[in-house]
Design a protein around this motif. Sequence first.
Motif, short mmCIF file in Angstrom:
data_model
loop_
_atom_site.label_atom_id
_atom_site.label_comp_id
_atom_site.label_asym_id
_atom_site.label_seq_id
_atom_site.Cartn_x
_atom_site.Cartn_y
_atom_site.Cartn_z
N PHE A 1 -6.59 -28.61 -4.78
CA PHE A 1 -7.13 -29.86 -4.24
C PHE A 1 -6.36 -30.19 -2.97
O PHE A 1 -5.12 -30.26 -2.98
CB PHE A 1 -6.99 -31.00 -5.26
N ALA B 1 -15.62 -31.03 -9.59
CA ALA B 1 -14.15 -30.97 -9.51
C ALA B 1 -13.60 -32.16 -8.72
O ALA B 1 -12.62 -32.78 -9.12
CB ALA B 1 -13.72 -29.66 -8.87
N ALA C 1 -4.52 -30.54 -15.68
CA ALA C 1 -5.12 -29.33 -15.11
C ALA C 1 -3.99 -28.39 -14.71
O ALA C 1 -3.68 -28.24 -13.52
CB ALA C 1 -6.00 -29.68 -13.92
N CYS D 1 -4.28 -25.93 -11.72
CA CYS D 1 -4.68 -26.46 -10.42
C CYS D 1 -3.45 -26.84 -9.61
O CYS D 1 -2.38 -27.12 -10.17
CB CYS D 1 -5.60 -27.67 -10.58
N ARG D 2 -3.60 -26.85 -8.31
CA ARG D 2 -2.50 -27.17 -7.41
C ARG D 2 -2.93 -28.21 -6.39
O ARG D 2 -4.12 -28.45 -6.19
CB ARG D 2 -2.02 -25.90 -6.67
N PRO E 1 -10.99 -28.90 -16.44
CA PRO E 1 -9.63 -29.01 -15.89
C PRO E 1 -8.59 -28.21 -16.68
O PRO E 1 -7.58 -27.82 -16.12
CB PRO E 1 -9.34 -30.51 -15.94
N ARG F 1 -8.92 -23.01 -12.04
CA ARG F 1 -7.94 -22.69 -11.00
C ARG F 1 -8.50 -23.19 -9.67
O ARG F 1 -9.50 -22.67 -9.19
CB ARG F 1 -7.70 -21.18 -10.93
N ARG F 2 -7.86 -24.20 -9.12
CA ARG F 2 -8.38 -24.79 -7.88
C ARG F 2 -7.23 -25.46 -7.14
O ARG F 2 -6.30 -25.98 -7.76
CB ARG F 2 -9.47 -25.81 -8.20
#
Length: 309
Positions: A101, A288, A125, A128-129, A94, A98-99
């Motif tokens: 959700f 993830a 994280a 992450c977005r 995390p 780069r992800r």
Amino acid sequence: MDISLARLDLNLLTVFDTLMQERNVTRAAEQLHLSQSTVSHALGRLRIALDDPLFIMSRRAMMPTERAKALAGPIRQALAMLEQGLRQAAGFDPTTARRIFRIATPGSVEHGMVPALVDLLYQQAPLCRLEVCELADSDYERELEKGGLDLVIGFAGANHLSPRLWQEEWFSNPLVCLSPIGSELPEVLGPEQLVSRPHIHTSSWGHSQAMVDLWLARLGVARELGVRLPSFMAVPPLMATGRYLVVVPEMIGRHFCHHYPLQLHQLEPAIPIVYLMAGHPLTAHDQAIGWFKRLLHQLAGDLYGHSAG
């Protein structure tokens, strides 16, 4: 016609899957970051390999043949399993991942918990977005299977999600009633007090509002609905008129009472609302998504001191 998988270009299956979703060569090409001619050529190769036209042009879209419909499910499932395997092989950290959700939630969770969820996600994280869409009257199997969503937040006992999805309880939050300050209603309301004024109905598709009506029906009374709203946005100014009561999850009620001249009333007997998470079995072991589920359980524990996780 016998088809050997060894002789079939597996890239063509990705083109087929995207065409099944988009039903349009131009949009499929955009999704795949390919030219229209490349997608058209790939479709031509598939038609030859499978000895079937696969898609027939109509006025508005490319309509799949019966053969294409039969292939769509197995190909989508196989690609989803491959995508999941590739993600798992890469692992999930995390702090560096780069992800995006993607979740579907009821309006109460969006209003009452998503701001805190965004903060917690940013802390743990930072790259992450989060993308949120409103819960609808859908079984969500297809959206989760094709990866358009990672998780759905639903309601226990509502029977609105596909039975083929995995489900687990998240947390419980009872319904409460709000009235304008000075309404002189008691702190705890029974059914007679609850129907003493017209109500604001707060969702175009709402399990909690259905639970209120069922609760009242069991106790032999019915409420008058003064206003129907698609969300919680207009509740405070409408409550300021002094004409209405509104029943909402407690997390929404406490937020409104903190910022507006409203008071909160518990209901007797109580109406518990249990929120749950649901996802597709294909992603049940996605590292993830597993991490994100733990984050949601942590959030419920931080905010309400309890979570099923």
